[in-house]
Design a protein around this motif. Structure first.
Motif, PDB file in Angstrom:
ATOM      1  N   PRO A  46      60.201  14.916  43.026  1.00 47.46           N
ATOM      2  CA  PRO A  46      59.339  15.600  42.062  1.00 47.46           C
ATOM      3  C   PRO A  46      60.131  16.446  41.057  1.00 47.46           C
ATOM      4  O   PRO A  46      59.638  16.770  39.997  1.00 47.46           O
ATOM      5  N   ALA A  47      61.358  16.779  41.386  1.00 48.84           N
ATOM      6  CA  ALA A  47      62.172  17.644  40.527  1.00 48.84           C
ATOM      7  C   ALA A  47      62.689  16.877  39.310  1.00 48.84           C
ATOM      8  O   ALA A  47      62.784  15.652  39.317  1.00 48.84           O
ATOM      9  N   GLN A  48      63.026  17.611  38.286  1.00 50.79           N
ATOM     10  CA  GLN A  48      63.632  17.048  37.086  1.00 50.79           C
ATOM     11  C   GLN A  48      65.151  17.183  37.178  1.00 50.79           C
ATOM     12  O   GLN A  48      65.657  18.178  37.670  1.00 50.79           O
ATOM     13  N   TYR A  49      65.846  16.174  36.669  1.00 48.34           N
ATOM     14  CA  TYR A  49      67.308  16.189  36.677  1.00 48.34           C
ATOM     15  C   TYR A  49      67.807  16.060  35.249  1.00 48.34           C
ATOM     16  O   TYR A  49      67.397  15.156  34.524  1.00 48.34           O
ATOM     17  N   ASP A  50      68.689  16.988  34.852  1.00 50.86           N
ATOM     18  CA  ASP A  50      69.192  16.948  33.486  1.00 50.86           C
ATOM     19  C   ASP A  50      70.716  16.935  33.414  1.00 50.86           C
ATOM     20  O   ASP A  50      71.301  17.114  32.362  1.00 50.86           O
ATOM     21  N   SER A  51      71.359  16.725  34.570  1.00 49.51           N
ATOM     22  CA  SER A  51      72.817  16.702  34.597  1.00 49.51           C
ATOM     23  C   SER A  51      73.296  15.868  35.777  1.00 49.51           C
ATOM     24  O   SER A  51      72.539  15.609  36.715  1.00 49.51           O
ATOM     25  N   ALA A  52      74.576  15.468  35.712  1.00 49.49           N
ATOM     26  CA  ALA A  52      75.136  14.661  36.795  1.00 49.49           C
ATOM     27  C   ALA A  52      76.625  14.932  36.933  1.00 49.49           C
ATOM     28  O   ALA A  52      77.298  15.271  35.962  1.00 49.49           O
ATOM     29  N   VAL A  53      77.087  14.774  38.167  1.00 42.40           N
ATOM     30  CA  VAL A  53      78.511  14.848  38.468  1.00 42.40           C
ATOM     31  C   VAL A  53      78.856  13.551  39.195  1.00 42.40           C
ATOM     32  O   VAL A  53      78.211  13.209  40.192  1.00 42.40           O
TER      33      VAL A  53
END
Length: 141
Positions: A46-53
């Motif tokens: 349900p969470a939003q993701y706006d970055s990645a490693v």
């Protein structure tokens, strides 16, 4: 003829960042399986993701047949409008290719030669990457 998928990954998700480590060489089928797995994971959260490693320390590049599938995958990733993506352990060839794939995106892309340099620049990422390292590499097939 369909080939067996190659390439392994592990994923840890802690909003707003997705942490991924890739291992081995990915063929076209492996890239497609990875993309499918990532879409399922993101849709299930349900969470939003706006970055990645992405830790590419054990990544051995992709086979030539996977390049077009990777380009198609990146077009979808670029449309998600990530704020930033960090890469760890990228060799110069992979860095050049990744820069080409991200071309035109507003995403801030950073490359770090190893974890030591990464943690020096971003010490708050140490705990989530430790969590990622505890997950076994897998392939859903």
């Amino acid at each position: 003829m369909k080939f067996k998928a190659h390439g392994l990954w592990r994923v840890y998700m802690e909003s707003p960042t997705i942490y991924i480590a890739l291992k081995g060489a990915f063929n076209r089928e492996g890239v497609i399986d990875f993309e499918s797995d990532m879409l399922k994971r993101v849709v299930a959260q349900p969470a939003q993701y706006d970055s990645a490693v992405l830790d590419l320390t054990e990544f051995e590049m992709s086979t030539p047949d996977s390049l077009e599938a990777t380009r198609e995958y990146f077009e979808g990733v670029k449309q998600r409008n990530y704020a930033w993506v960090d890469y760890i352990g990228v060799n110069s060839i992979a860095e050049k290719l990744l820069k080409q794939m991200w071309q035109g995106a507003k995403t801030e892309i950073c490359f770090f030669p190893n974890e030591t340099m990464y943690f020096a620049a971003k010490p708050k990422q140490k705990k989530p990457l430790l969590e990622l390292s505890q997950i076994s590499f897998e392939h859903p097939h």
